[in-house]
Design an enzyme around this catalytic site. Structure first.
Site, mmCIF file in Angstrom:
data_model
loop_
_atom_site.group_PDB
_atom_site.id
_atom_site.type_symbol
_atom_site.label_atom_id
_atom_site.label_comp_id
_atom_site.label_asym_id
_atom_site.label_seq_id
_atom_site.Cartn_x
_atom_site.Cartn_y
_atom_site.Cartn_z
ATOM 1 N N ASN A 143 0.863 -1.179 0.000
ATOM 2 C CA ASN A 143 0.000 0.000 0.000
ATOM 3 C C ASN A 143 0.898 1.227 0.000
ATOM 4 O O ASN A 143 1.720 1.388 0.909
ATOM 5 C CB ASN A 143 -0.898 -0.002 1.241
ATOM 6 C CG ASN A 143 -1.839 -1.197 1.250
ATOM 7 O OD1 ASN A 143 -2.340 -1.612 0.206
ATOM 8 N ND2 ASN A 143 -2.066 -1.763 2.417
ATOM 9 N N GLY A 174 -3.838 3.427 0.640
ATOM 10 C CA GLY A 174 -4.290 2.875 1.921
ATOM 11 C C GLY A 174 -3.178 2.594 2.910
ATOM 12 O O GLY A 174 -3.370 1.839 3.866
ATOM 13 N N GLN A 175 -2.010 3.217 2.694
ATOM 14 C CA GLN A 175 -0.885 2.984 3.616
ATOM 15 C C GLN A 175 -1.155 3.661 4.957
ATOM 16 O O GLN A 175 -1.554 4.822 5.001
ATOM 17 C CB GLN A 175 0.402 3.553 2.996
ATOM 18 C CG GLN A 175 1.651 3.278 3.832
ATOM 19 C CD GLN A 175 2.929 3.777 3.146
ATOM 20 O OE1 GLN A 175 2.874 4.393 2.074
ATOM 21 N NE2 GLN A 175 4.062 3.511 3.763
ATOM 22 N N HIS A 213 6.754 -1.397 3.503
ATOM 23 C CA HIS A 213 6.540 -2.788 3.910
ATOM 24 C C HIS A 213 5.723 -3.520 2.858
ATOM 25 O O HIS A 213 4.886 -2.930 2.177
ATOM 26 C CB HIS A 213 5.836 -2.873 5.269
ATOM 27 C CG HIS A 213 4.560 -2.095 5.352
ATOM 28 N ND1 HIS A 213 4.529 -0.739 5.563
ATOM 29 C CD2 HIS A 213 3.263 -2.480 5.250
ATOM 30 C CE1 HIS A 213 3.282 -0.326 5.585
ATOM 31 N NE2 HIS A 213 2.483 -1.356 5.397
HETATM 32 P P1 AMP Z 1 -0.517 -0.646 5.727
HETATM 33 O O1 AMP Z 1 -1.964 -0.331 5.924
HETATM 34 O O2 AMP Z 1 -0.199 -1.243 4.398
HETATM 35 O O3 AMP Z 1 0.353 0.560 6.034
HETATM 36 O O4 AMP Z 1 -0.170 -1.796 6.750
HETATM 37 C C1 AMP Z 1 0.254 -1.575 8.056
HETATM 38 C C2 AMP Z 1 0.120 -2.878 8.767
HETATM 39 O O5 AMP Z 1 0.889 -2.825 9.943
HETATM 40 C C3 AMP Z 1 -1.312 -3.233 9.183
HETATM 41 O O6 AMP Z 1 -1.684 -4.473 8.597
HETATM 42 C C4 AMP Z 1 -1.215 -3.327 10.712
HETATM 43 O O7 AMP Z 1 -2.023 -4.345 11.252
HETATM 44 C C5 AMP Z 1 0.256 -3.599 10.909
HETATM 45 N N1 AMP Z 1 0.797 -3.180 12.193
HETATM 46 C C6 AMP Z 1 0.643 -1.984 12.813
HETATM 47 N N2 AMP Z 1 1.317 -1.957 13.964
HETATM 48 C C7 AMP Z 1 1.923 -3.177 14.093
HETATM 49 C C8 AMP Z 1 2.762 -3.760 15.069
HETATM 50 N N3 AMP Z 1 3.137 -3.106 16.187
HETATM 51 N N4 AMP Z 1 3.186 -5.035 14.865
HETATM 52 C C9 AMP Z 1 2.827 -5.705 13.753
HETATM 53 N N5 AMP Z 1 2.049 -5.198 12.789
HETATM 54 C C10 AMP Z 1 1.596 -3.948 12.954
#
Ligand code: AMP
Ligand code: ZN
Length: 128
Positions: A101, A107-108, A114
């Site tokens: 994303n 949607g990031q 990542h």
């Molecule tokens: P995005 O929406 O592509 O930026 O994805 C961010 C992702 O990070 C989401 O799927 C969250 O559930 C995940 N996330 C946020 N904080 C943590 C954390 N502390 N440990 C593991 N995953 C996380």
């Protein structure tokens, strides 16, 4: 908001308020499934599939748009790691999904580059 740039043990740039940099530095716990000098992979805290792993560069890069030409090899390496994790998790043959994303309309929600590795169930399209 005050942003402080610091340097990690390998001279890699970190952002002091970035949760994924904190996971890299072990300041926030995570279930790590793979780690080497440049890449970290850990389970997503809110899994959307039986396998939901986030694979990140240890260096703070905010998103794919911000990725510099000099760091392109990190993404190649991330994809190699994703293939290995998919094999370890036993989903390489049946298939899986990789998601990135990018920024607001993508949607990031976490501003550290990542890639989501999702698998273990049937994926659908369009993703919404
Ligand atoms: P995005 O929406 O592509 O930026 O994805 C961010 C992702 O990070 C989401 O799927 C969250 O559930 C995940 N996330 C946020 N904080 C943590 C954390 N502390 N440990 C593991 N995953 C996380
Ligand atoms: Zn970061």
């Amino acid at each position: 908001m005050l942003l402080v740039t610091i340097f990690g043990p390998g001279g890699e740039r970190k952002m002091s308020d970035c949760i994924f940099c904190k996971i890299v530095d072990k300041e926030i716990p995570a279930k790590v499934v793979y780690e080497d000098d440049t890449v970290l992979a850990f389970n997503d805290i809110q899994p959307q599939a039986p396998v939901h792993v986030l694979v990140i560069p240890k260096k703070h890069i905010s998103d794919l748009t911000a990725l510099a030409e000099a760091d392109l090899s990190k993404v190649t390496h991330i994809f190699k790691v994703i293939k290995e994790i998919a094999k370890d998790k036993g989903i390489d043959e049946e298939g899986y999904r990789i998601v990135n994303n990018c920024r607001e309309k993508g949607g990031q929600t976490v501003g550290h580059l990542h890639f989501h590795l999702l698998g273990g169930r049937q994926m659908h399209w369009p993703p919404g």
